[in-house]
Design a protein around this motif. Structure first.
Motif, PDB file in Angstrom:
ATOM      1  N   ALA A 298       0.859  -1.190   0.000  1.00  0.00           N
ATOM      2  CA  ALA A 298       0.000   0.000   0.000  1.00  0.00           C
ATOM      3  C   ALA A 298       0.887   1.229   0.000  1.00  0.00           C
ATOM      4  CB  ALA A 298      -0.916   0.011   1.225  1.00  0.00           C
ATOM      5  N   ILE A 299       0.275   2.370  -0.208  1.00  0.00           N
ATOM      6  CA  ILE A 299       0.948   3.645   0.035  1.00  0.00           C
ATOM      7  C   ILE A 299       0.680   3.987   1.496  1.00  0.00           C
ATOM      8  CG2 ILE A 299       1.059   6.085  -0.585  1.00  0.00           C
ATOM      9  CD1 ILE A 299      -0.020   5.306  -3.343  1.00  0.00           C
ATOM     10  N   TYR A 300       1.714   4.366   2.211  1.00  0.00           N
ATOM     11  CA  TYR A 300       1.575   4.601   3.647  1.00  0.00           C
ATOM     12  C   TYR A 300       1.526   6.095   3.963  1.00  0.00           C
ATOM     13  CZ  TYR A 300       2.539  -0.344   3.981  1.00  0.00           C
ATOM     14  OH  TYR A 300       2.462  -1.716   3.841  1.00  0.00           O
ATOM     15  N   ALA A 301       0.951   6.409   5.106  1.00  0.00           N
ATOM     16  CA  ALA A 301       0.705   7.800   5.488  1.00  0.00           C
ATOM     17  C   ALA A 301       1.991   8.559   5.815  1.00  0.00           C
ATOM     18  CB  ALA A 301      -0.257   7.856   6.671  1.00  0.00           C
TER      19      ALA A 301
ATOM     20  N   HIS B 138       5.679   1.504  11.362  1.00  0.00           N
ATOM     21  CA  HIS B 138       4.340   0.983  11.072  1.00  0.00           C
ATOM     22  C   HIS B 138       3.312   2.099  10.836  1.00  0.00           C
ATOM     23  CE1 HIS B 138       6.143  -2.759  12.331  1.00  0.00           C
ATOM     24  NE2 HIS B 138       6.345  -2.289  13.551  1.00  0.00           N
ATOM     25  N   PRO B 139       3.547   2.961   9.859  1.00  0.00           N
ATOM     26  CA  PRO B 139       2.549   4.002   9.572  1.00  0.00           C
ATOM     27  C   PRO B 139       1.273   3.389   8.999  1.00  0.00           C
ATOM     28  CG  PRO B 139       4.207   3.950   7.861  1.00  0.00           C
ATOM     29  CD  PRO B 139       4.679   3.007   8.925  1.00  0.00           C
ATOM     30  N   ARG B 140       0.201   4.137   9.075  1.00  0.00           N
ATOM     31  CA  ARG B 140      -1.095   3.680   8.584  1.00  0.00           C
ATOM     32  C   ARG B 140      -1.073   3.510   7.066  1.00  0.00           C
ATOM     33  NH1 ARG B 140      -3.837   8.076   9.455  1.00  0.00           N
ATOM     34  NH2 ARG B 140      -4.007   8.715   7.270  1.00  0.00           N
ATOM     35  N   ALA B 141      -1.616   2.389   6.586  1.00  0.00           N
ATOM     36  CA  ALA B 141      -1.793   2.212   5.146  1.00  0.00           C
ATOM     37  C   ALA B 141      -2.948   3.091   4.686  1.00  0.00           C
ATOM     38  CB  ALA B 141      -2.082   0.747   4.829  1.00  0.00           C
ATOM     39  N   ILE B 142      -2.775   3.747   3.565  1.00  0.00           N
ATOM     40  CA  ILE B 142      -3.832   4.591   3.003  1.00  0.00           C
ATOM     41  C   ILE B 142      -4.698   3.717   2.108  1.00  0.00           C
ATOM     42  CG2 ILE B 142      -4.344   6.605   1.586  1.00  0.00           C
ATOM     43  CD1 ILE B 142      -1.530   7.655   2.308  1.00  0.00           C
TER      44      ILE B 142
END
Length: 446
Positions: free
Chosen positions: A219-222, A230-234
């Motif tokens: 995914a592209i991450y925030a 571990h950033p949020r997946a967009i």
């Protein structure tokens, strides 16, 4: 119909290409395959494109010819492709060294483009060898016409009509990314991430229902995972958000590549070759966006620098900025942003486009032309872009961002917010950029 593009890491060797073939077969709508050149097989490997750049400098090198040959033969051999079928790849590699070019720029563009060209030719051969009917669709045959320079091509509008007329039925179309042809029949390459651009062009030209862009992330991450753990997946983002974030540092998708998709109103799905069942990130038209977070992402880049000047009553002088822009034009320098006050002006530049000698000459002329009280060159400059459609109707977002930085004692050199209110640009010292991104993500993205 779906247009599917795979990056270099997805095509680096036989096992990776086998994953690509399985992904294409898993969905009958996946008919158009846009390919990059083979990438690195492991961290210390060399990309085929880099080998071709070396080959362009030394076209008589049999060692480089053999290295390039071996990279493609390794893939062919994995699928037991007969040597006689592979011979056309070998012939193309050798033909490059015998071709005469008008200048070195055209030569380099042609050599680089062969990374994708040879890979698409090879993959079409492999598909047919495996009983999967496929056509190698060269950009010349497709009618992908471009303008601009040899290494910075821009697609012509005539391209889309040409693609519509390309004859095919149920076969797979295997398309090399990264390049097109000029009016005088010369190869010209797109900017970095050019295969993304080709995929987007094909999607618009064929009015595809979806453009799937397969990479090596799920995914592209925030935020940058190298900065934020571990950033949020967009899950979903708008065209505008993707443009802003890609421009400022998100490398998953080329910021220029989104333009044909916008023009064709085509949804893009960024997915992972190594985890194809993961939903990935959807990039959608504004009318289809479901806003779930105030801030979608925080991007950063160190590729910028800035000219800063101060002069009292700067705002009262007609033509002041024009004089500076004429000097930049003289030295072929394009500016990225120009935030200003009544006595101050900051001109943000992309460092990759300039060298020290050019900027020194330009600065000297600016000093002579407008006689500022202060004229400084800021090499130590990093840009942070905070982006989110959810910011548009929220009060206090900028306050939250600045509070996150001030509590960590991080100074801000520049703030710029466009009229759309979906993006805030901040300038900070390069040493502070990682802490600043982490602070904004931690305090403002929930």
């Amino acid at each position: 119909m779906k247009v599917v593009k795979f990056g270099g890491s997805s095509l680096a060797n036989g096992p990776q290409l086998e994953k690509v073939i399985n992904i294409m077969q898993a969905d009958d709508q996946r008919q158009i395959l846009v390919v990059s050149a083979p990438g690195k097989r492991q961290a210390d490997d060399v990309k085929v494109t880099d080998l071709l750049i070396q080959y362009a400098v030394n076209p008589q090198s049999e060692i480089l010819q053999k290295e390039i040959y071996n990279r493609y033969w390794e893939i062919a051999n994995y699928f037991s492709l007969p040597v006689e079928k592979f011979s056309q790849i070998d012939a193309q590699i050798k033909k490059l060294a015998l071709t005469t070019f008008a200048n070195s720029a055209d030569q380099l563009a042609a050599f680089k483009a062969h990374g994708e060209k040879l890979n698409a030719m090879l993959i079409a051969l492999i598909f047919n060898h495996l009983g999967l009917p496929a056509i190698y669709a060269d950009p010349k045959a497709l009618g992908i016409l471009v303008t601009g320079t040899a290494d910075s091509a821009q697609v012509s509008e005539f391209t889309y009509q040409n693609i519509k007329r390309f004859p095919f039925d149920d076969e797979y179309l295997i398309v090399p990314g990264f390049y097109g042809y000029t009016a005088d029949d010369q190869i010209a390459t797109f900017a970095r991430g050019g295969s993304d651009i080709t995929g987007s062009i094909m999607a618009r030209g064929l009015k595809a229902e979806l453009y799937e862009n397969f990479t090596d992330v799920s995914a592209i991450y925030a935020a940058n995972p190298n900065i934020v753990a571990h950033p949020r997946a967009i899950s979903q983002m708008s065209y505008k958000e993707m443009r802003e974030l890609a421009y400022a540092g998100f490398q998953v998708f080329n910021d220029e590549a989104i333009i044909p998709a916008i023009q064709g109103n085509i949804t893009i799905n960024v997915k992972n070759t190594n985890d194809p069942s993961a939903p990935g990130t959807l990039i959608v038209p504004d009318t289809e966006l479901s806003i779930k977070h105030k801030i979608t992402g925080v991007a950063n880049s160190n590729r910028f620098a800035a000219i800063y000047l101060h002069r009292y009553l700067l705002n009262k002088e007609v033509g002041f900025t024009l004089k500076i822009l004429q000097i930049l034009l003289k030295y072929n320098i394009s500016y990225e942003h120009m935030p200003s006050g009544i006595d101050d002006l900051t001109i943000i530049l992309d460092k990759s486009q300039i060298d020290e000698q050019v900027i020194n000459l330009a600065m000297a002329e600016i000093q002579q032309a407008v006689k500022p009280d202060i004229l400084e060159w800021y090499e130590d400059y990093a840009i942070i872009m905070v982006v989110g459609e959810g910011m548009r109707n929220q009060v206090g977002v900028l306050t939250d961002i600045l509070n996150a930085l001030s509590t960590r004692n991080i100074g801000v050199k520049m703030i710029n917010q466009g009229a759309s209110r979906i993006a805030v640009m901040l300038g900070v010292a390069q040493a502070d950029v990682a802490d600043a991104v982490a602070a904004i993500y931690t305090d403002c993205t929930n």
